[in-house]
Motif scaffolding. Structure first.
Motif, PDB file in Angstrom:
ATOM      1  N   ARG A 202       4.492   4.271   5.591  1.00  0.00           N
ATOM      2  CA  ARG A 202       4.268   3.274   6.526  1.00  0.00           C
ATOM      3  C   ARG A 202       4.647   3.991   7.479  1.00  0.00           C
ATOM      4  O   ARG A 202       5.347   4.338   7.039  1.00  0.00           O
ATOM      5  CB  ARG A 202       4.906   2.338   5.499  1.00  0.00           C
TER       6      ARG A 202
ATOM      7  N   ARG B  73       9.323  -0.863  -4.764  1.00  0.00           N
ATOM      8  CA  ARG B  73       8.346   0.231  -4.743  1.00  0.00           C
ATOM      9  C   ARG B  73       8.950   1.512  -5.303  1.00  0.00           C
ATOM     10  O   ARG B  73       8.249   2.310  -5.934  1.00  0.00           O
ATOM     11  CB  ARG B  73       7.806   0.436  -3.321  1.00  0.00           C
TER      12      ARG B  73
ATOM     13  N   LEU C 186       6.199   4.279  -6.086  1.00  0.00           N
ATOM     14  CA  LEU C 186       5.257   4.229  -4.971  1.00  0.00           C
ATOM     15  C   LEU C 186       5.857   4.871  -3.723  1.00  0.00           C
ATOM     16  O   LEU C 186       6.994   4.585  -3.356  1.00  0.00           O
ATOM     17  CB  LEU C 186       4.849   2.787  -4.689  1.00  0.00           C
TER      18      LEU C 186
ATOM     19  N   ASN D   6      -0.842   1.834   7.387  1.00  0.00           N
ATOM     20  CA  ASN D   6       0.591   1.615   7.548  1.00  0.00           C
ATOM     21  C   ASN D   6       0.969   1.310   8.996  1.00  0.00           C
ATOM     22  O   ASN D   6       0.398   1.878   9.938  1.00  0.00           O
ATOM     23  CB  ASN D   6       1.368   2.838   7.062  1.00  0.00           C
TER      24      ASN D   6
ATOM     25  N   TYR E  84       2.605  -3.682  -3.510  1.00  0.00           N
ATOM     26  CA  TYR E  84       3.464  -2.508  -3.326  1.00  0.00           C
ATOM     27  C   TYR E  84       4.770  -2.688  -4.086  1.00  0.00           C
ATOM     28  O   TYR E  84       5.800  -2.182  -3.680  1.00  0.00           O
ATOM     29  CB  TYR E  84       3.715  -2.355  -1.820  1.00  0.00           C
ATOM     30  N   THR E  85       4.705  -3.422  -5.200  1.00  0.00           N
ATOM     31  CA  THR E  85       5.931  -3.724  -5.942  1.00  0.00           C
ATOM     32  C   THR E  85       5.875  -3.280  -7.399  1.00  0.00           C
ATOM     33  O   THR E  85       6.892  -3.293  -8.081  1.00  0.00           O
ATOM     34  CB  THR E  85       6.209  -5.243  -5.928  1.00  0.00           C
TER      35      THR E  85
ATOM     36  N   ARG F 122      11.446  -5.066  -1.020  1.00  0.00           N
ATOM     37  CA  ARG F 122      10.162  -4.356  -1.127  1.00  0.00           C
ATOM     38  C   ARG F 122      10.388  -2.860  -1.336  1.00  0.00           C
ATOM     39  O   ARG F 122       9.666  -2.201  -2.087  1.00  0.00           O
ATOM     40  CB  ARG F 122       9.337  -4.612   0.131  1.00  0.00           C
TER      41      ARG F 122
ATOM     42  N   MET G 219       0.889  -0.982   0.000  1.00  0.00           N
ATOM     43  CA  MET G 219       0.000   0.000   0.000  1.00  0.00           C
ATOM     44  C   MET G 219       0.905   0.999   0.000  1.00  0.00           C
ATOM     45  O   MET G 219       1.784   0.938   0.659  1.00  0.00           O
ATOM     46  CB  MET G 219      -0.649  -0.014   1.147  1.00  0.00           C
ATOM     47  N   ALA G 220      -1.009  -0.075   0.279  1.00  0.00           N
ATOM     48  CA  ALA G 220      -0.946  -0.416   0.462  1.00  0.00           C
ATOM     49  C   ALA G 220      -0.691   0.366  -0.001  1.00  0.00           C
ATOM     50  O   ALA G 220      -0.658   0.479   0.404  1.00  0.00           O
ATOM     51  CB  ALA G 220      -1.146  -0.266   1.235  1.00  0.00           C
ATOM     52  N   SER G 221      -1.349   0.884  -0.866  1.00  0.00           N
ATOM     53  CA  SER G 221      -1.086   0.766  -0.634  1.00  0.00           C
ATOM     54  C   SER G 221      -0.745   1.423  -1.231  1.00  0.00           C
ATOM     55  O   SER G 221      -0.576   1.720  -1.287  1.00  0.00           O
ATOM     56  CB  SER G 221      -1.704   0.209  -0.844  1.00  0.00           C
ATOM     57  N   ALA G 222       0.967   1.750  -3.330  1.00  0.00           N
ATOM     58  CA  ALA G 222       1.163   1.610  -3.861  1.00  0.00           C
ATOM     59  C   ALA G 222       1.269   2.698  -4.204  1.00  0.00           C
ATOM     60  O   ALA G 222       0.656   2.397  -4.066  1.00  0.00           O
ATOM     61  CB  ALA G 222       0.457   0.816  -3.501  1.00  0.00           C
TER      62      ALA G 222
END
Length: 426
Positions: free
Chosen positions: A23, A285, A290, A164, A245-246, A281, A1-4
């Motif tokens: 987060r 992102r 992201l 988050n 979130y990738t 991660r 996030m999520a998110s993204a």
């Protein structure tokens, strides 16, 4: 996030969602393992309190997880069997499994839940069909971003949210304060935190094939991006959402804590799936454009400045907002802003880590770096930051004072690596 959350990356998310019906510390995980990888620096530091553990903590340790502090939790940044770069590239080519149980899972219930939530977020929650979701932001009275969150219509007057990890305490305090006011006014709204549930993120081009074998009740060929539904995965009751979130196709799977290890072992038994840590991660992102809350967005940035105007529902705009900070945000939509988030690549050399000044060709300060790192897929250093207009435009050449040198950067369109979110259009 999520998110993204780059303009084009979020636009890709928005387009996929519209087609379907959209987060504490937010420390960069790779920064938490600076000895392992060079990337974004945290905006805030960890407290001295004991770190929390997810239900999978001991399982991570048994796999050789390198545990680091992240958002108040002890989390794996990588595993002994695979470095961050290799893990990143595996997710881009196959499938990675991330433990994201540190994030908060919330349920809102009651006939007034939707209207109440729309007072706190910019999304058109009422417009979400059952089984569909969107990414949105909670805002302050001055238009700043309290947190970014995935919101899903679960049906039966129930709304699901994922928030988050580093924002959980403040998010819940904020929501409960407004919940108390609503209840005093006779509104029918209840809030539940799913403390007994874990959350796994299965991400990568082979994620759908892996999940299809284990969850035959899911028709993944018609399950849109941001869609969600309950399903048994390997015979275990779960709630599955197609998101991540990738920048890759993928799923977030909510499962009872008591079944989390069993489900994780089952997913990892497929040779296409490797356990992946927060280091990969973070680099994934960043390539996908992201945002990381606390670095790239926070209470000092508005959705308009953060290039997140698309999260503000059309109906909400037409109605003049109706959410906290709407006066500020609606004015920015009408008049524009003086600074805006942008993405850049480093022309040569190592990446910045965050907080470095951004200079124009005349040497004047025009912005600040918020995230930086190496992009294994991109094959170059990259980052995000805020720059005054017009220095946020793609193609603009700027520089960053870094380790005693001025490092040349160029503003580029985001995302740097094309996203692969699932689309029903193919």
């Amino acid at each position: 996030m999520a998110s993204a959350l780059s303009a084009s990356a979020w636009s890709a998310m928005r387009a996929a969602t519209v087609a379907a019906a959209a987060r504490g510390s937010a420390r960069s995980p790779a920064a938490a393992a600076a000895a392992v990888a060079t990337t974004s620096q945290p905006r805030r530091h960890m407290s001295s309190e004991a770190l929390k553990r997810t239900t999978l903590h001991d399982f991570h340790v048994s796999l050789g997880g390198k545990m680091v502090p992240f958002a108040g939790y002890s989390m794996p940044v990588q595993y002994s069997s695979e470095g961050i770069k290799a893990s990143h590239l595996w997710v881009r080519s196959s499938a990675g499994l991330f433990d994201v149980s540190h994030m908060g899972q919330v349920r809102l219930r009651g006939k007034d839940a939707v209207s109440w939530l729309e007072g706190l977020v910019v999304a058109d929650v009422a417009g979400l069909a059952p089984g569909h979701g969107t990414l949105s932001v909670m805002t302050t009275e001055t238009g700043g971003i309290i947190d970014d969150t995935i919101i899903s219509n679960l049906g039966d007057d129930t709304i699901g949210m994922v928030i988050n990890a580093g924002c959980k305490d403040k998010d819940l305090a904020h929501m409960r304060e407004h919940l108390s006011t609503a209840r005093s006014a006779g509104k029918d709204v209840d809030l539940e935190v799913l403390d007994d549930s874990a959350l796994l993120a299965l991400q990568g081009p082979k994620a759908a094939a892996v999940l299809a074998e284990l969850a035959p009740s899911l028709n993944l060929s018609t399950m849109a991006f941001m869609a969600s539904q309950p399903a048994d995965v390997a015979g275990i009751p779960c709630h599955v959402t197609r998101c991540g979130y990738t920048g890759e196709d993928g799923f977030e799977i909510s499962v009872d804590n008591s079944q989390a290890v069993t489900l994780t072992e089952t997913l990892l038994a497929n040779e296409a799936v490797h356990a992946a840590g927060l280091g990969a991660r973070d680099s994934l992102r960043l390539e996908a454009g992201l945002c990381l809350y606390g670095n790239d967005i926070d209470e000092t940035t508005t959705p308009v400045e953060a290039a997140l105007t698309w999260t503000i529902g059309k109906r909400r705009r037409a109605e003049g907002g109706g959410f906290l900070g709407d006066t500020v945000i609606m004015k920015q939509l009408a008049d524009g802003v003086t600074r805006r988030r942008m993405t850049f690549v480093v022309e040569k050399g190592a990446p910045p880590r965050g907080h470095e000044k951004i200079l124009n060709e005349a040497g004047d300060e025009v912005g600040e770096v918020t995230s930086g790192g190496w992009g294994p897929t991109a094959g170059k250093a990259l980052g995000m930051g805020y720059a005054k207009k017009p220095f946020n435009k793609a193609g603009t050449k700027l520089s960053i004072p870094l380790r005693g040198k001025e490092v040349a950067i160029q503003v580029v369109k985001s995302p740097v690596v094309k996203t692969s979110y699932f689309s029903l259009a193919g």
